[in-house]
Design an enzyme around this catalytic site. Structure first.
Site, PDB file in Angstrom:
ATOM      1  N   SER A   1       0.806  -1.227   0.000  1.00  0.00           N
ATOM      2  CA  SER A   1       0.000   0.000   0.000  1.00  0.00           C
ATOM      3  C   SER A   1       0.838   1.276   0.000  1.00  0.00           C
ATOM      4  O   SER A   1       0.321   2.350  -0.291  1.00  0.00           O
ATOM      5  CB  SER A   1      -0.940   0.026   1.208  1.00  0.00           C
TER       6      SER A   1
ATOM      7  N   LYS B   1       1.074   4.922   6.768  1.00  0.00           N
ATOM      8  CA  LYS B   1       0.510   5.760   5.716  1.00  0.00           C
ATOM      9  C   LYS B   1       1.231   7.101   5.704  1.00  0.00           C
ATOM     10  O   LYS B   1       2.022   7.418   6.584  1.00  0.00           O
ATOM     11  CB  LYS B   1      -0.998   6.010   5.940  1.00  0.00           C
TER      12      LYS B   1
END
Length: 289
Positions: free
Chosen positions: A93, A164
């Site tokens: 991701s 993230k």
């Protein structure tokens, strides 16, 4: 003439004494311990004294090694809890910045002394309550062992931990997308050079205002990242509380071929601070300046 005073008696056994054997000279003999020749000296009563390195001497050495190893593990756990913790990257991701199998070192002191998370920082955070729901506690012993392995970077992080990039901080209005397909923050377009080639900034349109004390986060591989966009309708609206941030990802430490710092970005340098009065929030969480 008195010859008796000049006469000395000989020990009857002295004449029978054999010449010294070179192999046993100086009262020692060659022995083999675990296949290694060693020399041990005979004591006064003929008993053999243990030489260094025999089985009796190995016990304390192994104990010292075990104690030293345990001390190293305790020290590493202390460092990982308070200073810097390794994390294993389990998914793509965050590609190309972080790849599957990378081990990163997370700086836990980055936000401990008055510094605040900034736009563009890559952070690891606990998603409990924002990305995942609270779950009943499992076996405490198993959980402790797993946490210890994860703390040393030997196992994948807990399923509630995420990595993230921060796109918006408290007070920011983040919108996707403008007429050119770019994300804007506080009305300023952001060019994101860290995105996976071929990915668009987002296939999901949104217009949000980040509440104070929270963060809006997204993955660099936007088409493969489950991030704040996927939780717009959840309690909290996909925002991550700042106090849930574990630390900032500063280094890639494994594999050796990728040993480097996590590159900082200047993509947000031109983004202004949010207005002093704040953005007004319209229906469904849409932000209106």
């Amino acid at each position: 003439m008195d010859t008796e005073a000049q006469h000395t008696e000989r020990d009857p056994s002295s004449a029978a004494d054999p010449p010294p054997d070179p192999a046993t000279d100086a009262g020692s003999r060659s022995v083999r311990v675990s296949g290694v020749p060693a020399t041990t000296a005979d004591g006064p009563d003929g008993a053999t004294e243990d030489a260094p390195g025999d089985s009796a001497g190995r016990g304390p050495s192994w104990r010292r090694t075990g104690v030293a190893g345990a001390a190293c593990v305790v020290f590493l756990l202390f460092l990982s809890h308070f200073v810097a913790q390794p994390f294993l990257i389990p998914s793509g991701s965050m590609e190309p910045t972080l790849q599957v199998g990378d081990r990163i070192l997370v700086n836990k002191l980055a936000y401990r002394f008055g510094s605040e998370p900034r736009r563009g920082d890559v952070v690891v955070f606990d998603g409990t309550g924002s990305f995942v729901q609270e779950e009943p506690a499992g076996n405490p012993v198993t959980g402790l062992l797993r946490d210890a392995a994860a703390a040393l970077g030997l196992a994948a992080p807990d399923e509630t931990d995420f990595v993230k990039r921060i796109v918006g901080v408290g007070g920011d209005r983040v919108v996707c997308c403008d007429k050119d397909g770019r994300i804007t923050v506080n009305g300023t377009r952001v060019d994101e050079p860290y995105l996976t080639p071929g990915d668009r900034p987002s296939d999901v349109p949104f217009d949000i205002v980040v509440p104070p004390g929270t963060l809006w986060v997204m993955g660099d591989h936007r088409s493969q990242s489950s991030d704040s966009r996927d939780h717009l309708g959840s309690p909290g609206g996909g925002m991550v509380p700042v106090d849930k941030v574990i630390g900032r990802a500063d280094w890639i430490v494994w594999p050796f071929g990728r040993w480097t710092g996590v590159t900082e970005t200047d993509a947000y340098d031109s983004v202004p601070a949010p207005p002093s009065g704040g953005h007004t929030v319209g229906p469904r969480g849409s932000g209106h300046g």
